[in-house]
Design an enzyme around this catalytic site. Structure first.
Site, PDB file in Angstrom:
ATOM      1  N   ASP A  87     -17.987  26.576 -18.512  1.00 46.49           N
ATOM      2  CA  ASP A  87     -16.855  26.788 -19.437  1.00 46.49           C
ATOM      3  C   ASP A  87     -16.062  27.951 -18.869  1.00 46.49           C
ATOM      4  O   ASP A  87     -16.005  28.881 -19.707  1.00 46.49           O
ATOM      5  CB  ASP A  87     -17.549  26.984 -20.762  1.00 46.49           C
ATOM      6  CG  ASP A  87     -18.165  25.787 -21.473  1.00 46.49           C
ATOM      7  OD1 ASP A  87     -17.320  24.914 -22.064  1.00 46.49           O
ATOM      8  OD2 ASP A  87     -19.419  25.592 -21.337  1.00 46.49           O
TER       9      ASP A  87
ATOM     10  N   HIS B 206     -13.470  18.868 -21.216  1.00 42.15           N
ATOM     11  CA  HIS B 206     -12.136  19.124 -20.825  1.00 42.15           C
ATOM     12  C   HIS B 206     -11.766  18.711 -19.400  1.00 42.15           C
ATOM     13  O   HIS B 206     -10.467  18.262 -19.413  1.00 42.15           O
ATOM     14  CB  HIS B 206     -12.018  20.492 -20.931  1.00 42.15           C
ATOM     15  CG  HIS B 206     -11.848  21.164 -22.490  1.00 42.15           C
ATOM     16  ND1 HIS B 206     -10.771  21.440 -22.740  1.00 42.15           N
ATOM     17  CD2 HIS B 206     -12.656  21.325 -23.488  1.00 42.15           C
ATOM     18  CE1 HIS B 206     -10.783  21.961 -24.204  1.00 42.15           C
ATOM     19  NE2 HIS B 206     -12.107  21.801 -24.439  1.00 42.15           N
TER      20      HIS B 206
END
Length: 491
Positions: free
Chosen positions: A22, A129
């Protein structure tokens, strides 16, 4: 049997693995202050891998903030990987499985490619994402993989079943099985597990001698429903260590599941993407040392992470009177609290990035040169309090904080509101006056009020979410075409 052995040291039988996830490279890249935060922290992580002389990097997803990263974001990531992961240093990992059949790529694992000198191989899965989109189902990780900079693994290509096969590696006497599963929509993954359509494959030789690491990118808690997360209980108990991406709160100690007997690490994101309590924990990168079936974990604080502090206050509990005459007193109090948080955030940054040998004068200069902090003050105005216009109030801190436009959040409890809890008895729920509707809820409400015969509501919801969150301009068009094709076949 306790698998944690703090005496493990680097050696010919020890595999040193840098764990990161992340990074969200590209987040706020159009913000004049925070534009370079994400890639600078990612670069620090890759530099750390080189300095710590690790054997490999395992990435848990969401390297990029969007699945169509800007040229700047892609360039910065490729620059960091090329500068610090390529070189003449020999990679001591021996590959014992067929990487091509596992990854679906035409190219071999990058450190065995005769055309590239790789010193630190990177193995990465895709998150929610930076997942694959478009007719070719390509992700940013595929671009990095074809360039030879990363090894993209854990791809999920079927909607009806998932077979998770390991990448088998060995160094000295240590056998290491790396399992990975890229992000899958939580509800679909829940259904696949329930129907028994997720299978984990094991090596048929020396089966009990492998150290098994599983890398996933899913919700760890049921935030919206009991089907919106991946329960640890459904994962196989032969796994030794789970590296869990997607959750942004950094919890630096691996947690033992006493029933399954594996350890789970939630490393959190490397930068702050939401101004919430969970993201205020210090950001870390981790080095996992594996020797045989034993391991230990080193947590390394990230020095380039922008300092962030959050605090919640109640004006009633602070002793203020809700009279409009005292509005200026409330304003002065809020400004004082923000100034206090700024000072604490800078002190926290200095403590993380300096050592005891630095004298007072050097520490003060370092503090002056520190990046502007992120500050969030949550103000409870229950009781009829009036506060100054928040936008105007925030402008007082231009040049002092990085998030000038959203320092304050104002909320008011509504103790009379009750909702029905479908999973149990009725419960009192407190709502925020400032709560905003999400795109998902708006679309859901619209679909419920409409009469749609051909297009499923959930599908429309997901397509609009892809369009907005990931800037996928073809998401809605592709979804409608797919549904029309499906309905045509039925007719």
């Amino acid at each position: 049997m306790d698998q944690i052995d703090r005496s493990i040291e680097p050696g010919e039988d020890t595999i040193r693995i840098l764990l990161t996830t992340d990074n969200h490279v590209g987040y706020k890249e159009n913000d004049p202050i925070r534009t370079d935060d994400s890639w600078k922290t990612f670069n620090e992580i890759v530099v750390t891998a080189k300095e710590q002389d690790v054997d490999m990097i395992v990435h848990g997803g969401d390297l990029f903030d969007v699945n169509k990263p800007s040229k700047k974001s892609m360039y910065r990531v490729m620059e960091s990987l090329r500068s610090h992961c390529l070189g003449d240093r020999p990679c001591e990992l021996e590959l014992l499985s067929d990487f091509n059949s596992l990854s679906g790529d035409l190219f071999p694992v990058n450190y065995e490619d005769p055309n590239i000198n790789v010193s630190i191989p990177v193995f990465a899965i895709s998150g929610n994402h930076d997942d694959a989109t478009g007719s070719s189902l390509l992700s940013p990780m595929d671009v990095l993989a074809v360039s030879g900079l990363v090894n993209n693994f854990g791809k999920v290509t079927s909607a009806s079943e998932i077979n998770v096969a390991p990448i088998l590696l060995q160094k000295g006497t240590t056998k290491f099985a790396l399992y990975g599963m890229s992000h899958v929509k939580d509800e679909r993954l829940f259904r696949l597990f329930r129907e028994g359509n997720v299978k984990f494959l094991r090596p048929n030789m020396y089966t009990e001698e492998w150290f098994n690491l599983l890398c996933v990118h899913q919700n760890h808690h049921p935030y919206t429903s009991q089907k919106s997360y991946l329960p640890e209980s459904v994962l196989p108990d032969f796994i030794d260590f789970i590296y869990w991406g997607h959750e942004h709160e950094c919890l630096p100690e691996p947690q033992l599941n006493p029933i399954k007997n594996f350890h789970t690490l939630l490393p959190g994101s490397s930068i702050v993407t939401s101004l919430i309590d969970g993201e205020s924990n210090p950001k870390h990168v981790f080095i996992l040392n594996v020797k045989g079936k034993k391991f230990n974990l080193e947590a390394i604080p990230l020095k380039t992470a922008r300092p962030f502090l959050i605090e919640a206050i109640s004006l009633a509990e602070e002793g203020f009177d809700p009279s409009p005459v005292l509005t200026n007193d409330v304003t002065n109090f809020l400004c004082h609290k923000v100034e206090e948080l700024i000072e604490k955030a800078l002190e926290k940054y200095v403590q993380t990035n300096t050592n005891s040998s630095m004298d007072t004068e050097e520490a003060e200069q370092f503090k002056k040169d520190a990046p502007l902090p992120l500050i969030r003050l949550k103000v409870d105005v229950t009781g009829g309090f009036q506060v100054e216009n928040l936008q105007r109030l925030s402008r007082r801190f231009v040049g002092k904080v990085a998030n000038v436009d959203d320092i304050f959040t104002i909320h008011q409890k509504n103790t009379s509101a009750r909702v029905k809890n479908t999973d149990g008895p009725k419960a009192d729920i407190t709502f925020n006056k400032s709560s905003t509707l999400t795109i998902n809820s708006l679309i859901s409400n619209f679909v419920e009020e409409s009469t749609l015969h051909l297009l499923p509501g959930q599908g429309i919801n997901n397509a609009v979410k892809e369009f907005i969150d990931k800037d996928d301009k073809n998401a809605i068009n592709e979804y409608i075409k797919k549904e029309i094709k499906r309905e045509t076949k039925i007719l």
